[in-house]
Design an enzyme around this catalytic site. Structure first.
Site, PDB file in Angstrom:
ATOM      1  N   GLY A   1       0.839  -1.203   0.000  1.00  0.00           N
ATOM      2  CA  GLY A   1       0.000   0.000   0.000  1.00  0.00           C
ATOM      3  C   GLY A   1       0.867   1.243   0.000  1.00  0.00           C
TER       4      GLY A   1
ATOM      5  CB  ILE B   1       8.992   4.783   4.795  1.00  0.00           C
ATOM      6  CG1 ILE B   1       9.761   3.470   4.636  1.00  0.00           C
ATOM      7  CG2 ILE B   1       9.939   5.911   5.184  1.00  0.00           C
ATOM      8  CD1 ILE B   1      10.875   3.517   3.613  1.00  0.00           C
TER       9      ILE B   1
ATOM     10  CE  LYS C   1       9.097  21.836  -1.736  1.00  0.00           C
ATOM     11  NZ  LYS C   1       9.631  20.504  -2.087  1.00  0.00           N
TER      12      LYS C   1
ATOM     13  CG  LEU D   1      10.479   3.910  -1.307  1.00  0.00           C
ATOM     14  CD1 LEU D   1      10.490   3.638   0.191  1.00  0.00           C
ATOM     15  CD2 LEU D   1      11.442   5.037  -1.657  1.00  0.00           C
TER      16      LEU D   1
ATOM     17  CB  THR E   1      12.088  13.566  -6.798  1.00  0.00           C
ATOM     18  OG1 THR E   1      13.115  12.840  -6.095  1.00  0.00           O
ATOM     19  CG2 THR E   1      12.643  14.904  -7.261  1.00  0.00           C
ATOM     20  N   GLY E   2       9.952  11.975  -4.464  1.00  0.00           N
ATOM     21  CA  GLY E   2       9.375  10.650  -4.244  1.00  0.00           C
ATOM     22  C   GLY E   2       8.019  10.468  -4.897  1.00  0.00           C
TER      23      GLY E   2
END
Length: 507
Positions: free
Chosen positions: A9, A44, A77, A334, A345-346
């Site tokens: 997920g 994470i 942002k 990841l 940039t994830g």
């Protein structure tokens, strides 16, 4: 109807699910999209900043911006403030801003060239001379106005958001749209003839026609199909660990509309403000500093004024898959690759990976042509990002630690970047310099902010009349006046988002 099983997920799994379900099942249901997510394996969840293009993903998915921001404790942002990446200048900490806009108010040359020819570097930072966002943050404003539409503002912007809450929000929206959520922990992967037949779980086996590996750094599915499939970037990006701290806001402060990236002894620290807390962390080279010393340095940097809510140590695997799509499985997030989070940039790479996969899957005939095309592009995108991140390090003149003394040599592993740095001392960095590259979001405007923020200036030998120079920057000043009048104070904008959350969930 075919079955698409997404294993894992988090942001990757649920962004992939909502996108592919919408892409393939809008009119006719071509895929049954399943997300197999373990209730025992957490995400994470510390990547809390985005680039501005993520707005296009959320908008394309039909998500309401106010609801999204309210549900994820998000703030706006406008860019990233870099501090301490070079030696102090005239006793002042070195800093520069990388915003999400560059203005072109018209004239015979671009505003960047005019800024140099006009000698303005003696009176202002480069970003202050060419960016509206750079001034919005000084005024405490954000790009949104009182009447701004969904995902629209005076200038481009991204978000700071809670990654765990984002995954929950996307999960709810995806399930509402027909995605099946299966809570199960994968125990094995059944492979035959180079393809995945099924994943074995504690809730039974789940067969499928195509699989997405969203299992993070483990790459649980792709590793079963092809070992020795990882290209490390550790030679040029040695930061391989992070310690993340969530803490209460310092008293009397409002959330900032920009990320702060401050260079420390063996890496750099991020500070990201949400509406309810601050996320911070130290990305560091474990060959130069221990986890215990890194945590101590981060805590010393943050100071004692705010209470720590959570502290987490993380291992990072910096690099990318040589082949992101193998057999009937593609990696997203990841498990596909990771560039240290210096430029946030994830989520961008998840968006890029899943949208590109959709266009390739739509015409896949099993010949391997589209698979090879996808792999070539994804590897190129990661290589491009690697070079942009190295740019931040290799121009540093700091010599106060082993880490920073080694930083300039990182450019030796980036042939394209190494060839361009001498060129950009003699001419302006421009779009044509990127011809044939795999730039997916960072091009000449972004490179200019880093180059000139790090004082890698070109020597330009041409002249402009005072009147022409004055006209360019007068028009820029007029843009600033309109932007200030048409945008909201960031804190006021966030209060409106909080009111939206109350109306959605009740008092």
């Amino acid at each position: 109807m075919k079955t698409l099983n997404i294993v894992g997920g988090g942001s990757a799994g649920w962004m992939a699910a909502i996108y592919l379900n919408r892409y393939f099942n809008r009119e006719v249901k071509n895929f049954q999209v399943n997300v197999i997510e373990s209730p025992d394996i957490g995400i994470i969840g510390v990547g809390e900043a985005t680039v501005h293009s993520i707005r296009f993903f959320f908008g394309a998915m039909g998500l309401d911006e106010a609801e999204l921001m309210a549900e994820t404790n998000a703030t706006i942002k406008s860019g990233i403030m870099f501090r301490n990446w070079k030696k102090p200048i005239a006793g002042q900490t070195h800093e520069y801003f990388h915003p999400f806009d560059q203005q072109q108010p018209g004239g015979s040359v671009d505003i960047s060239s005019a800024w140099f020819v006009g000698g303005r570097k003696s009176q202002e930072r480069y970003d202050e001379g060419v960016s509206v966002n750079s001034h919005l943050i000084k005024w405490g404003h954000c790009p949104k106005g009182a009447s701004s539409s969904n995902y629209q503002g005076a200038v481009p912007y991204g978000y700071h958001l809670d990654a765990t809450l984002l995954a929950r929000f996307l999960r709810r929206k995806a399930v509402e749209q027909g995605v099946r959520h299966i809570e199960a922990t994968v125990t094995d992967v059944e492979v035959a003839a180079g393809k995945i037949l099924s994943v074995q779980t504690d809730q039974g086996a789940f067969a499928g026609d195509f699989f997405l590996d969203c299992t993070g750094f483990r790459g649980l599915l792709l590793e079963k199909l092809q070992s020795d499939n990882w290209e490390s970037f550790a030679d040029v990006l040695p930061c391989d660990k992070a310690v993340a701290i969530q803490r209460e806001f310092p008293m009397g402060t409002n959330p900032r509309s920009y990320t702060v990236a401050t260079a420390l002894s063996s890496g750099w620290a991020w500070q990201i403000d949400l509406v309810n807390r601050q996320g911070s962390g130290y990305v560091y080279d474990s060959g130069r500093i221990s986890p215990e010393d890194a945590e101590r340095e981060l805590r010393d940097f943050l100071g004692p004024e705010a209470g720590v809510l959570k502290c987490t140590h993380l291992d990072m695997k910096v690099g990318c898959r040589r082949n992101t799509w193998v057999g009937n499985c593609a990696a997203i997030g990841l498990s596909s690759g990771f560039i240290e989070p210096l430029e946030s940039t994830g989520l961008h790479m998840i968006h890029l990976g899943v949208s590109l996969l959709a266009t390739h899957l739509a015409g896949d005939d099993g010949s391997g042509v589209l698979r090879d095309s996808y792999n070539e592009k994804m590897r190129g995108f990661y290589q491009d990002l690697k070079q942009f991140i190295v740019l931040h390090y290799c121009l540093s003149d700091r010599d106060d630690s082993e880490f920073w003394r080694a930083a300039p040599a990182t450019v030796e592993g980036c042939a394209w970047l190494k060839s361009k740095l001498p060129l950009w001392k003699r001419k302006i960095c421009e779009y044509q310099d990127f011809a044939g590259s795999y730039a997916s979001i960072f091009t000449d405007a972004n490179y200019r902010y880093v180059l000139y923020g790090m004082q890698h200036y070109p020597e330009l030998r041409f002249a402009m009349s005072e009147g022409e120079l004055e006209g360019i920057f007068q028009r820029f000043s007029q843009l600033l006046v309109r932007a200030k009048a048409g945008t909201l104070d960031h804190a006021q904008f966030l209060q409106a988002m909080h009111a939206k959350k109350v109306s959605l969930t009740g008092p």
